[in-house]
Write a protein that holds these residues in place. Sequence first.
Motif, PDB file in Angstrom:
ATOM      1  N   ASN A   2      -8.937 -10.169  19.802  1.00 48.51           N
ATOM      2  CA  ASN A   2      -8.819  -8.833  19.222  1.00 48.51           C
ATOM      3  C   ASN A   2      -7.971  -8.901  17.970  1.00 48.51           C
ATOM      4  O   ASN A   2      -6.897  -9.487  17.974  1.00 48.51           O
ATOM      5  N   THR A  10      -8.492   9.409   4.998  1.00 44.63           N
ATOM      6  CA  THR A  10      -7.927   8.150   5.492  1.00 44.63           C
ATOM      7  C   THR A  10      -8.710   7.615   6.693  1.00 44.63           C
ATOM      8  O   THR A  10      -8.665   6.414   6.959  1.00 44.63           O
ATOM      9  N   MET A  11      -9.450   8.465   7.385  1.00 41.74           N
ATOM     10  CA  MET A  11     -10.242   7.959   8.515  1.00 41.74           C
ATOM     11  C   MET A  11     -11.345   7.029   8.021  1.00 41.74           C
ATOM     12  O   MET A  11     -11.632   6.003   8.633  1.00 41.74           O
ATOM     13  N   ASN A  61      -9.699   3.770   7.077  1.00 39.52           N
ATOM     14  CA  ASN A  61      -9.351   2.974   8.258  1.00 39.52           C
ATOM     15  C   ASN A  61     -10.586   2.357   8.912  1.00 39.52           C
ATOM     16  O   ASN A  61     -10.486   1.295   9.536  1.00 39.52           O
ATOM     17  N   ASN A  78       6.804  -3.064   3.786  1.00 38.55           N
ATOM     18  CA  ASN A  78       5.838  -4.084   4.222  1.00 38.55           C
ATOM     19  C   ASN A  78       4.995  -4.538   3.040  1.00 38.55           C
ATOM     20  O   ASN A  78       4.350  -3.724   2.395  1.00 38.55           O
ATOM     21  N   SER A 125     -11.661  -1.662  10.841  1.00 37.73           N
ATOM     22  CA  SER A 125     -12.351  -1.950  12.111  1.00 37.73           C
ATOM     23  C   SER A 125     -13.500  -2.919  11.877  1.00 37.73           C
ATOM     24  O   SER A 125     -13.673  -3.891  12.613  1.00 37.73           O
ATOM     25  N   PHE A 172      -6.151  -6.349  15.398  1.00 41.57           N
ATOM     26  CA  PHE A 172      -5.796  -4.952  15.175  1.00 41.57           C
ATOM     27  C   PHE A 172      -5.179  -4.826  13.791  1.00 41.57           C
ATOM     28  O   PHE A 172      -4.928  -5.805  13.128  1.00 41.57           O
ATOM     29  N   SER A 173      -4.894  -3.657  13.402  1.00 46.96           N
ATOM     30  CA  SER A 173      -4.174  -3.310  12.173  1.00 46.96           C
ATOM     31  C   SER A 173      -5.040  -3.432  10.928  1.00 46.96           C
ATOM     32  O   SER A 173      -6.179  -3.900  10.953  1.00 46.96           O
ATOM     33  N   ASN A 174      -4.440  -3.005   9.819  1.00 53.46           N
ATOM     34  CA  ASN A 174      -5.116  -2.985   8.525  1.00 53.46           C
ATOM     35  C   ASN A 174      -4.730  -4.181   7.670  1.00 53.46           C
ATOM     36  O   ASN A 174      -4.974  -4.182   6.468  1.00 53.46           O
ATOM     37  N   LEU A 180       0.863  -1.171   0.000  1.00 51.33           N
ATOM     38  CA  LEU A 180       0.000   0.000   0.000  1.00 51.33           C
ATOM     39  C   LEU A 180       0.904   1.225   0.000  1.00 51.33           C
ATOM     40  O   LEU A 180       1.553   1.519   0.996  1.00 51.33           O
TER      41      LEU A 180
END
Lengths: 321, 207
Positions: B125, B146-147, B150, B90, B154, B127-129, B85
């Motif tokens: 849980n 970007t919010m 993101n 990464n 979630s 987390f992350s994208n 991305l």
Amino acid sequence: MKNNFLAILLAAVVFFALCLGLSSCRGGKKKVKGKDKIAVVISTLNNPWFVVLGETAKEKAIELGYDAVLFDSQNNPSKETEHFDNILSSGYKAVLFNPTDANGSVVNVKAAKKAGIPVFCMDREINDSEAAVSQILSDNFSGCVALGQYFVKKFDGKGNYVEILGLVGDNNTWNRSKGFHSVVDNYPQLVMLAQQTADFDQNKAMEVMESMMQAHSNIDAVFCGNDAMAMGAYQAILAAGKAGRILVFGFDGSQDAVNAIKEGKMEATGMQFPKTMARTAAEFADRYLKGDRNFQKKVPVAVELVTPENVHKYGAFEKLE
Amino acid sequence: MRKSLKIILALVAFILALYFSFYTESLSERQLKEQFKEFNPAQVVDYCWEHKLEDLVRHAIPCEEFFAGLQGDAKSYAERQGKVLGIGSNYFFVMQAQAEISSVDEHNLYLILNRDVKATIPLVNIFSNLARDASAWFNPDDFQNTMDFNALSSYLNKKILQEVLAPLSERFSPGVRIEFVAAVEVNITDLPLKELVLIPYKIEILS
């Protein structure tokens, strides 16, 4: 009559030919066209992180063959608009832009677009996906998810902390905070005692931390939205004699933060790569001015977590080879 | 001759004008764009899960090939087979594997892959994208900010916890063999691999 006309015509042709020949021979040099100008508009040069962003963008633009001028918006949207008014009337060909406000800065970018001047946003985004040609942004959310996971591990899921936020008009502030909370809020024994903004400013953060410590005697950690505020918070903690008892977490990857982590004064930071963002923006502008129109609207740049375990791999705002 | 040339030119101009007046796109792409108009992360994710998951699973990289690729010229392999991305070291992959569960605790289950790589699948849980970015279902250019982008993570992470992991969680125990298709993130400057976090799009209990 006909001969006279031909003579006059011949004389005119010879005259103009002489004029052209003389002008190209003047001083033994050809007249050189001036370089195209690129404007680098930065939200504030009162923060070393943004100085690196701005200076790198300027250097890269010069390296690519442009004249580049740095403008400081002093975190003031009105000042930013003045700069854009100047840029639009002064023949600049492109703008490398670090906005002061995600909403407020849109009008400036749209004005530049209307004037045919491409804008490339660096680090901070604007809330309009069409105005800028491209926005090169740190993946703040992912960076703070990683930071949040490290935070939870450090405290084994229990403790009291405070949060010092950046500028509320900057989407980066909320991406970082949300990334952090997306992890930490899943641990009910990790309690946020207070949350307040210090506008990304070191001195303001010191004052905010002082007042937070006066209000809460049981703070175990502080998460700051940038390293400048983390440094300010650390100064307050040190002055209160609580260094080592209140752990400090920041974001940016500044030289101060990297050194502080090496010295045990800070626990972690999220390393951004402002040089990468700045160089990419300048390269995009160069490609655009040479005719390329194929750009991704949003270009996220990965953020890496820096902790005492891996800090040896990092310098200021960069990974060491 | 002149008249016929004029007619031909006029015809060509007409055809060109007609061609540039229309564009085609597949119905599924159009429907996806309609989902984005008024942003609702749940709708967007649910649509992709329903229409694109099967294809994602079908094209998952087998585990042996994944590890072999990273042992050679990792950068070239990652550029060919992985997704990135924006700018960074990464890379994201979708990997398919079978493995035996080595241990389970209240937060994670643990596996060993490729003889010595420790892998973790979170159970409580996520987390992350990672799941969002490995799927390549979403383009940040399609979102106002970007919010919003993101927010997709979630919702997708919650969906995986509830629909993929929760139904099987009581059957996970040491010694059980599972087959899965999962999102994996690799930083190509931090090789060789020692540990991986896997976010599964699909899990089956084999024994």
